[in-house]
Write an enzyme that holds these catalytic residues in place. Structure first.
Site, PDB file in Angstrom:
ATOM      1  N   THR A   1      -6.830  -1.736  -0.421  1.00 13.37           N
ATOM      2  CA  THR A   1      -5.401  -1.518  -0.242  1.00 13.37           C
ATOM      3  C   THR A   1      -5.101  -0.041  -0.511  1.00 13.37           C
ATOM      4  O   THR A   1      -6.011   0.744  -0.815  1.00 13.37           O
ATOM      5  CB  THR A   1      -4.577  -2.393  -1.205  1.00 13.37           C
ATOM      6  OG1 THR A   1      -4.690  -1.857  -2.529  1.00 13.37           O
ATOM      7  CG2 THR A   1      -5.070  -3.832  -1.205  1.00 13.37           C
ATOM      8  N   CYS A   2      -3.827   0.328  -0.436  1.00 11.54           N
ATOM      9  CA  CYS A   2      -3.470   1.723  -0.673  1.00 11.54           C
ATOM     10  C   CYS A   2      -3.726   2.145  -2.115  1.00 11.54           C
ATOM     11  O   CYS A   2      -3.870   3.334  -2.403  1.00 11.54           O
ATOM     12  CB  CYS A   2      -2.015   1.973  -0.304  1.00 11.54           C
ATOM     13  SG  CYS A   2      -0.826   0.998  -1.255  1.00 11.54           S
TER      14      CYS A   2
ATOM     15  N   ARG B   1      -6.135   0.434  -4.286  1.00 10.99           N
ATOM     16  CA  ARG B   1      -7.406   0.010  -4.858  1.00 10.99           C
ATOM     17  C   ARG B   1      -8.417  -0.362  -3.798  1.00 10.99           C
ATOM     18  O   ARG B   1      -8.068  -0.777  -2.694  1.00 10.99           O
ATOM     19  CB  ARG B   1      -7.204  -1.177  -5.803  1.00 10.99           C
ATOM     20  CG  ARG B   1      -6.947  -2.496  -5.118  1.00 10.99           C
ATOM     21  CD  ARG B   1      -6.766  -3.646  -6.102  1.00 10.99           C
ATOM     22  NE  ARG B   1      -5.593  -3.447  -6.925  1.00 10.99           N
ATOM     23  CZ  ARG B   1      -5.647  -3.281  -8.246  1.00 10.99           C
ATOM     24  NH1 ARG B   1      -6.788  -3.322  -8.877  1.00 10.99           N
ATOM     25  NH2 ARG B   1      -4.531  -3.104  -8.936  1.00 10.99           N
TER      26      ARG B   1
ATOM     27  N   HIS C   1     -10.051 -10.550 -14.375  1.00 14.96           N
ATOM     28  CA  HIS C   1      -9.532  -9.373 -13.666  1.00 14.96           C
ATOM     29  C   HIS C   1      -9.015  -9.748 -12.285  1.00 14.96           C
ATOM     30  O   HIS C   1      -7.932  -9.299 -11.880  1.00 14.96           O
ATOM     31  CB  HIS C   1     -10.629  -8.312 -13.540  1.00 14.96           C
ATOM     32  CG  HIS C   1     -10.214  -7.123 -12.722  1.00 14.96           C
ATOM     33  ND1 HIS C   1      -9.401  -6.128 -13.220  1.00 14.96           N
ATOM     34  CD2 HIS C   1     -10.471  -6.796 -11.424  1.00 14.96           C
ATOM     35  CE1 HIS C   1      -9.193  -5.229 -12.276  1.00 14.96           C
ATOM     36  NE2 HIS C   1      -9.822  -5.605 -11.175  1.00 14.96           N
TER      37      HIS C   1
ATOM     38  N   SER D   1      -1.244  -4.054 -10.843  1.00 10.53           N
ATOM     39  CA  SER D   1      -0.687  -3.211  -9.784  1.00 10.53           C
ATOM     40  C   SER D   1       0.111  -2.058 -10.363  1.00 10.53           C
ATOM     41  O   SER D   1       0.556  -2.097 -11.519  1.00 10.53           O
ATOM     42  CB  SER D   1       0.224  -4.033  -8.871  1.00 10.53           C
ATOM     43  OG  SER D   1      -0.501  -5.064  -8.226  1.00 10.53           O
TER      44      SER D   1
ATOM     45  N   PRO E   1       4.335  -8.777  -5.271  1.00 11.26           N
ATOM     46  CA  PRO E   1       3.768  -9.965  -4.626  1.00 11.26           C
ATOM     47  C   PRO E   1       2.826  -9.685  -3.468  1.00 11.26           C
ATOM     48  O   PRO E   1       2.061 -10.553  -3.077  1.00 11.26           O
ATOM     49  CB  PRO E   1       5.020 -10.706  -4.130  1.00 11.26           C
ATOM     50  CG  PRO E   1       6.006  -9.609  -3.845  1.00 11.26           C
ATOM     51  CD  PRO E   1       5.738  -8.551  -4.880  1.00 11.26           C
TER      52      PRO E   1
ATOM     53  N   GLY F   1       3.739  -2.795   9.403  1.00 12.62           N
ATOM     54  CA  GLY F   1       3.153  -3.822   8.544  1.00 12.62           C
ATOM     55  C   GLY F   1       4.145  -4.363   7.538  1.00 12.62           C
ATOM     56  O   GLY F   1       5.350  -4.091   7.598  1.00 12.62           O
ATOM     57  N   GLU F   2       3.611  -5.108   6.561  1.00 16.56           N
ATOM     58  CA  GLU F   2       4.447  -5.783   5.577  1.00 16.56           C
ATOM     59  C   GLU F   2       5.214  -4.796   4.705  1.00 16.56           C
ATOM     60  O   GLU F   2       6.393  -5.003   4.386  1.00 16.56           O
ATOM     61  CB  GLU F   2       3.572  -6.687   4.704  1.00 16.56           C
ATOM     62  CG  GLU F   2       4.365  -7.575   3.762  1.00 16.56           C
ATOM     63  CD  GLU F   2       3.470  -8.529   2.990  1.00 16.56           C
ATOM     64  OE1 GLU F   2       3.997  -9.313   2.197  1.00 16.56           O
ATOM     65  OE2 GLU F   2       2.241  -8.487   3.185  1.00 16.56           O
TER      66      GLU F   2
END
Length: 425
Positions: free
Chosen positions: A49-50, A52, A94, A104, A110, A186-187
């Protein structure tokens, strides 16, 4: 081998490192296959993801670090200095914390759960999810749902998207008069659009690589849809630019922004680059009339909204701790199944062989009573042979702990209690 998690996130590494180890969606199946072959492992999943990049599986940390460094052409020592490793129960805990949004940048956000589900789905389609990793992910999803249901972790509208819009509202006193250009469909961009509309913005432009996707999002929010290639023509109209794509190369360069500023007569532009790798060249931030923020710059805004979620987070951590411990206990119990099955099969083989021998002697007319006594003696000797050898060895070596365990396994402690009770009657 226990489940292992190796990761690099917003706390352990700056954006310059995170963007180098990010996996684009289109390369993920190939990366999974390459890793499985290089590391000789059956089960593997990658979350990117952006904020991790994390790898989960039945792996060893050192070879995995070497593979990640080689795959992305990043110095090994640099990865070692900014990565974290969890194993066994800690790895499961984890994963649960990540899925619940406790790890996060935005506490309780979410979106991460959907991203983990997507990572699981891609890994499963690629054939790199076996029974063990499947069990882990399913338990992670169950715990995340429980946390969302039983705590208030997600009640406050705090996310990277919300933080970006919140920052914009500080720069501009009245968003109703501004025009926003959203790059991506995107979301995250959808969430940005929702928050902007909540703030009363009237003019929205959505730019995407495919026009159909941009049009779909634009229809939902009364926005205008354009292609990425058309951004230079429309950029001067935008007071606010918020970008979040999966592009491996920058979408906006310094030259395009300079040209737009001239058309705007240097009216200020507010830009937020949520993407990793970055969509907007860092040099754009050097321009006098541009306020450029990256994901890392949003920390201060996000911190304000996080405070209200801290109490809910404590309750969530309790749920996670209990669930991780239960999962570990269940996994250990499952690990004993193969041993018990093998031991039972061995005992049945011994008894079957002895019974067959006695049946043959019965057919010859030999004394049944004598044969039964012989069968009992023979079964006893063969079934206790291996435990006897182990007990003798432990005694000879003075290994009292192994001797204690052996007595417990074969039930001698219970027998001693019974004999002691008889003596006292």
């Amino acid at each position: 081998m226990p489940i292992l998690t190796l990761g690099i996130n917003h706390d352990s590494a700056p954006i310059e490192v995170r963007e180098r180890v990010a996996f684009a969606p289109e390369v993920m199946p190939g990366a999974l296959g390459d890793a499985r072959k290089a590391l000789d492992c059956r089960e593997l999943a990658i979350l990117s993801t952006c904020n991790r990049t994390e790898i989960y599986g039945n792996l060893e940390a050192e070879p995995l670090l070497h593979w990640l460094a080689e795959y992305h052409q990043v110095p090994l020592e640099q990865l070692k200095g900014c990565s974290y490793i969890h194993s066994g129960e800690e790895a499961v805990r984890h994963m649960m914390s990540v899925a619940c949004g406790l790890d996060s940048m935005v506490l309780g956000e979410p979106q991460i759960l959907g991203q983990i589900k997507s990572a699981y789905a891609v890994a499963r389609e690629s054939g790199s999810v076996g029974s063990e990793l499947h069990r882990v992910f399913q338990r992670v999803f169950t715990v995340a749902k429980k946390v969302r249901t039983e705590t208030a972790i997600g009640e406050n509208p705090v996310s990277v998207a919300y933080a970006a819009v919140s920052l914009a509202s500080r720069i501009f006193t009245d968003l109703k008069k501004q025009t926003a250009l959203l790059i991506g469909a995107g979301e995250t961009v959808e969430l940005v659009a929702r928050h902007l509309l909540d703030q009363g913005i009237k003019q929205l432009i959505v730019a995407n690589r495919t026009l159909s996707r941009a049009q779909l999002l634009a229809e939902n929010f009364g926005a205008e849809a354009i292609l990425l290639a058309d951004i230079p023509e429309h950029l001067a109209r935008a007071d606010i630019v918020i970008s979040s794509t999966a592009s491996q190369l920058p979408i906006l360069g310094k030259g395009a922004v300079e040209s737009a500023l001239r058309k705007r007569r240097h009216s200020p532009m507010f830009m937020v680059d949520i993407a990793v790798p970055r969509d907007i060249e860092s040099e754009v931030g050097e321009l006098d009339d541009v306020y450029l923020y990256t994901v890392d710059d949003l920390r201060g805004v996000i911190d304000e909204g996080m405070r209200s979620r801290e109490r809910a987070a404590e309750a969530a951590r309790e749920i996670i701790n209990v669930a991780a411990a239960e999962f570990t206990k269940e996994s250990r119990a499952l690990g004993a199944v193969d041993t018990i099955r093998s031991y039972r099969q061995r005992a049945q083989q011994i008894s079957g062989t002895e019974l067959e021998r006695v049946m043959l002697q019965l057919d010859k007319g030999e004394d049944p009573r004598r044969l039964l006594e012989q069968l009992a003696r023979s079964l006893t000797n063969k079934l206790i042979h291996a435990p006897t050898i182990s007990i003798k060895k432990a005694t000879a070596e003075g290994d009292l702990e192994r001797l204690r365990i052996a007595r417990e396994v074969v039930g001698l402690d219970d027998l001693a209690d019974i004999e002691s009770e008889k003596k006292h009657r």
